[in-house]
Design an enzyme around this catalytic site. Structure first.
Site: not given
Ligand code: PEP
Length: 259
Positions: A9, A11, A97, A99, A169, A175, A215
């Site tokens: 992803n 973003k 998501h 975000e 998630e 992040g 992460s």
């Molecule tokens: C994500 O954006 O869905 C995500 C898991 O980000 P990260 O891997 O940076 O934690």
């Protein structure tokens, strides 16, 4: 039985030039690698989809969008229709998501409409669910995840199983550099499969792929993928570098025993 799924992803990252550069490196590394047991999916920003579709033609990589509307066309300023996404070879859409939920205020009702909308037009929703740190500390993780599943899937009544992906998630892991432990992820992901068998059926739930996101790195991927209910990963930060994401995508998968 379930094909593993690795989703990058991006973003709101990467211009057209950067997209071309990245995919060039990734495809070069992929070379003749056999990835028969897994699918690799890139979710670039909308502006890069058409270019990425052209560059990925005749490669095993597939495309996802990072959001989509439920309607084919109309007065929906700022939205993209599933039909438009299909025109640029998109097969999957990331929905719900954290975000979108937390920065842009998307409610479960909006997410439920998006999930059903993209499904209706033949795309595969990747529905993200997960608790905040406060919710985890309050012992509400499973309650929150169950509520999100039931509400976000409420319009999606008849599915086969291969046509839906859930990504667990935890918001506190996105992040932050702090991933859920394999034990924590498996606990929630086996719960998700149980709930899917209540919502749909045991047969359907067996076929739904459940990803872990938060992460993920080349260092922790192999431990995470040992878990029986982790069918793949949704990767943000570590998917922005072609070399890093490549390492994740070609990691060894050795499933352990159910806990
Ligand atoms: C994500 O954006 O869905 C995500 C898991 O980000 P990260 O891997 O940076 O934690």
């Amino acid at each position: 039985m379930r094909k593993y799924l690795f989703v990058g992803n991006w973003k709101m990252h990467k211009t057209l030039r950067e997209t071309e550069e990245y995919l060039g490196i990734f495809l070069d590394k992929l070379g003749d690698f056999k990835i028969l047991d897994r699918e690799i999916i890139i979710a670039p920003p909308f502006t890069s989809l058409a270019l990425a579709a052209k560059l990925l033609k005749k490669t095993p990589l597939k495309l996802a969008a990072q959001n989509a509307c439920w309607e084919e066309r109309g007065a929906f300023t700022g939205e993209i229709s599933p039909v438009m996404l299909k025109e640029v070879e998109v097969r999957y859409v990331i929905l719900g998501h954290s975000e979108r939920r937390h920065l842009f205020g998307e409610t479960d009702e909006i997410i439920a409409k998006r999930v059903f909308g993209v499904y209706k037009f033949g795309l595969i929703p990747i529905l993200c669910v997960g608790e905040t740190l406060e919710e985890r500390k309050a012992g509400k993780t499973l309650e929150v995840v169950e509520r999100q599943l039931r509400e976000d899937l409420k319009y999606l009544q008849e599915i086969k199983g291969e046509d839906l992906v859930i990504a667990y998630e935890p918001v506190w892991a996105i992040g932050t550099g702090i991933n859920a432990t394999p034990f924590q992820a498996e606990e929630v992901q086996s719960f998700i499969r149980k709930k899917l068998s209540e919502i749909y059926s045991f047969e359907v739930a067996k076929k739904v792929r459940i990803l872990y996101g938060g992460s993920v790195t080349p260092e922790n991927i192999e431990e995470l993928m040992k878990e029986p209910n982790i069918d793949g990963v949704l990767v943000g930060g570590a998917s922005l570098e072609a070399e890093k994401f490549f390492k994740i995508c070609i990691s060894q998968i050795k499933k352990g025993e159910p806990r």
